[in-house]
Write an enzyme that holds these catalytic residues in place. Structure first.
Site, PDB file in Angstrom:
ATOM      1  N   ASP A  57      17.235  18.011   4.576  1.00  0.00           N
ATOM      2  CA  ASP A  57      16.073  17.825   5.431  1.00  0.00           C
ATOM      3  C   ASP A  57      16.195  16.716   6.468  1.00  0.00           C
ATOM      4  O   ASP A  57      15.764  16.870   7.606  1.00  0.00           O
ATOM      5  CB  ASP A  57      14.840  17.508   4.568  1.00  0.00           C
ATOM      6  N   GLU A 100      17.691  13.048  -8.632  1.00  0.00           N
ATOM      7  CA  GLU A 100      17.755  13.949  -7.478  1.00  0.00           C
ATOM      8  C   GLU A 100      19.046  13.717  -6.699  1.00  0.00           C
ATOM      9  O   GLU A 100      19.721  14.652  -6.285  1.00  0.00           O
ATOM     10  CB  GLU A 100      16.536  13.697  -6.599  1.00  0.00           C
ATOM     11  N   TRP A 147      10.589  26.115  -5.353  1.00  0.00           N
ATOM     12  CA  TRP A 147      11.380  26.017  -4.128  1.00  0.00           C
ATOM     13  C   TRP A 147      12.513  27.035  -4.160  1.00  0.00           C
ATOM     14  O   TRP A 147      13.097  27.303  -5.204  1.00  0.00           O
ATOM     15  CB  TRP A 147      11.954  24.612  -3.978  1.00  0.00           C
ATOM     16  N   TRP A 200      15.896  27.482  -2.661  1.00  0.00           N
ATOM     17  CA  TRP A 200      17.298  27.313  -3.081  1.00  0.00           C
ATOM     18  C   TRP A 200      17.394  26.524  -4.361  1.00  0.00           C
ATOM     19  O   TRP A 200      18.357  26.655  -5.108  1.00  0.00           O
ATOM     20  CB  TRP A 200      18.171  26.801  -1.949  1.00  0.00           C
ATOM     21  N   ASP A 201      16.344  25.738  -4.687  1.00  0.00           N
ATOM     22  CA  ASP A 201      16.302  25.114  -6.008  1.00  0.00           C
ATOM     23  C   ASP A 201      16.351  26.177  -7.102  1.00  0.00           C
ATOM     24  O   ASP A 201      17.105  26.055  -8.072  1.00  0.00           O
ATOM     25  CB  ASP A 201      15.018  24.294  -6.167  1.00  0.00           C
TER      26      ASP A 201
END
Length: 446
Positions: free
Chosen positions: A187, A416, A46, A48-49
C-alpha cells in the site's frame, strides 16, 4: 478443535510449539466462514490475505481452506473483479475505514455487477487465488473432487483473470494495471510517491482513520498519503467503478501483480486439465504475459523489474521487493534470473541480521525500517521468494530463507511485518497470513 492445533507427523514434528502457535492464530481469527487478518486492525475479509491463508489452512483443514476461497469468491462482481474487502455486516460501520458506507458498492457498483446482498470495496488486490485453489486441491484431491471444488471455482477464477486482462489493460499493451496503491498490496511503497504527487488529497476533516486506533502512527501511512488514497477511491466510486469511464490519476503496471497473474494462469492450466477444460489457453496466456512483463518492466541497469507509471509512460526508478517477486515466474530468461538473484543478495535487499527481504531498497532515499511497506520485511513476500528460489533450483538459498522466516515468525509473535535489521515485530500481531505461511513452510510436501 484440538486435532487442528496438534502438529501432524512428520511436517510439524520438528517445531511442535511453532505449529501449535500458528494453528491457534488461525483458529482464533476464524469467523465461521472466513478468516480475518487480525481481530483489531483488519476485522473483515481481505482478498489476497484469504488466498495466503487458504494455502496454510489446507494443512489444518482442507474443508476450511476451500470455504475460505469460496466465501471470497461469493462476493465476486458481475464484471469478474474480486473486491479487496468483503465486509462483515455484523460489525459496526466504524470498525474499519474506509467503511461500507464509504465504498457504497451495492449502489455505486451496481452497473459493474456488485452483489446486491453484500457490501464490499470497489478495488482489487493481487491475483494469488488460482495458485491457492490449486494448492488447496492438491492437499486432498479426493475430497476436492467429491465436493466439485475445482469445477465450481474454475469459472469464477477465469472471469477474474479476464477482468484483469481486459478491463484493466489500461495501456493496451498486455499487462494488467492497478488504479489505487492498495490494489498492489504494498500500500505505502515509495514506488507510489511520484504518481501520487499528482493526486489532490481529500481534506483531513472529511474522514477518520480507524487504523490509528490499532497501529502506531510511526508505522502507518502519513495523513497526506491517506488523503490521496481517499481521493482516488472517491473518484473511482463516483464513476461507478467503471475502469474506462473513470479518469485515473494513478495507474501503474506492477511487476509483482503481473508475475502473480502469470503464476496463477499456470495454476489455472492445471485446474483446467483437472476439470476437462483446455489448459492450452492458460499456458499460452502465461507465455505472452511473461514476454510482455520482460519487455515493459525489466530494467537492465538496476537488474530488477520496475513499476511503470502509465500517465508518464515511464519506469519509476525505485527498487522495491515487487521487482524481485518475478523470480517466481518459471519461464523467465536465464540471464534475468541470474541478475535477480544477484540483486536479492546484494546491498539493496540483503538484510544480514534477519535474512528476510526488505520491502524497499535498504539504500534508498525513502527507506524507513518501520513504516508500512517502506522498508520492513514482510512474511508473504518472503514466502513468495522462497517458492521462487525453489522454482529456479536454488534449494540451499530457499532453505536458508525458510529457516529465517520460521525464526522470525516465532520470535515476533506472528507479526504483520518486522524491522529488517533488528527482527522486531511491527504492525499488528497474531497476523493470519504470517501464521498460515508458517504452517506451509513447516510442511515437507507443499
Amino acid at each position: 478443535m484440538r486435532a487442528l492445533v496438534e502438529p501432524p507427523a512428520p511436517p510439524g514434528a520438528g517445531h511442535p510449539a511453532l505449529w501449535r502457535g500458528a494453528a491457534q492464530v488461525l483458529l482464533d481469527n476464524w469467523t465461521g466462514a472466513s478468516t480475518v487478518p487480525s481481530r483489531g486492525l483488519y476485522p473483515h475479509q481481505w482478498s489476497w490475505d484469504s488466498a495466503f491463508i487458504a494455502i496454510g489452512l489446507r494443512h489444518l483443514s482442507v474443508r476450511r481452506a476451500q470455504r475460505e476461497l469460496e466465501t471470497l469468491l461469493a462476493a465476486q462482481w458481475g464484471d469478474g473483479r474480486i473486491p479487496h474487502i468483503v465486509f462483515n455486516p455484523a460489525l459496526p460501520p466504524g470498525a474499519y475505514f474506509p467503511s461500507p458506507d464509504f465504498w457504497q458498492s451495492s449502489r455505486a457498483g451496481k452497473s459493474a455487477g456488485a452483489p446486491a446482498e453484500l457490501e464490499t470495496s470497489g478495488i482489487v488486490q493481487p491475483p494469488v487465488h488460482a495458485l491457492a485453489a490449486w494448492l488447496v486441491h492438491r492437499a486432498d484431491p479426493l475430497r476436492s473432487r467429491r465436493r466439485g471444488f475445482l469445477a465450481r471455482v474454475y469459472p469464477r477464477l477465469t472471469a477474474w483473470h479476464r477482468y484483469l486482462l481486459n478491463r484493466r489493460d489500461l495501456a493496451g499493451a498486455g499487462l494488467t494495471a492497478m488504479v489505487h496503491p492498495w490494489e498492489a498490496g504494498m500500500d505505502n511503497s515509495p514506488c507510489w510517491d511520484s504518481p501520487l504527487a499528482r493526486v489532490e488529497p481529500a481534506a483531513p476533516g472529511t474522514f477518520r482513520r480507524a487504523d490509528l486506533d490499532h497501529g502506531a502512527a510511526a508505522d502507518r501511512p502519513t495523513d497526506l498519503d491517506y488523503g490521496r488514497y481517499v481521493r482516488l477511491a472517491l473518484d473511482y466510486r463516483d464513476h461507478g467503478y467503471d475502469d474506462h469511464a473513470a479518469v485515473h490519476h494513478f495507474a501503474v503496471e506492477d511487476p509483482a501483480v503481473n508475475s502473480l497473474l502469470i503464476v496463477s494462469e499456470l495454476a489455472l492450466a492445471r485446474i483446467a486439465a483437472a476439470v476437462d477444460a483446455d489448459p492450452a489457453v492458460h499456458t499460452a496466456r502465461a507465455e505472452r504475459l511473461t514476454d510482455t512483463l520482460v519487455a515493459r518492466l525489466w530494467d537492465e541497469k538496476t537488474g530488477m523489474f520496475l513499476v511503470r507509471d502509465l500517465a508518464a509512460d515511464e519506469l519509476i526508478p525505485e527498487r522495491s521487493v515487487a521487482g524481485l517477486i518475478p523470480l517466481i515466474v518459471p519461464g523467465l530468461p536465464g540471464d534475468i534470473v541470474e541478475q535477480l538473484l544477484r540483486s536479492l543478495s546484494g546491498p539493496h535487499f540483503h538484510a544480514r541480521a534477519t535474512d528476510l527481504v526488505p520491502s524497499y531498497d535498504l539504500a534508498g532515499h525513502a527507506f524507513d525500517r518501520t513504516r508500512y511497506w517502506r522498508g520492513p520485511a514482510w512474511f508473504n513476500t518472503a514466502w513468495l521468494i522462497e517458492r521462487a528460489l525453489r522454482v529456479h533450483k536454488r534449494a540451499g538459498r530457499a532453505d536458508s530463507l525458510r529457516s529465517s522466516f520460521l525464526n522470525a515468525a516465532a520470535a515476533s509473535q506472528f507479526s504483520e511485518y518486522i524491522d529488517p535489521y533488528s527482527g522486531e515485530g511491527r504492525g499488528t500481531f497474531n497476523f493470519s497470513w504470517t501464521a498460515a505461511l508458517t504452517l506451509d513452510l513447516l510442511c515437507a510436501d507443499r
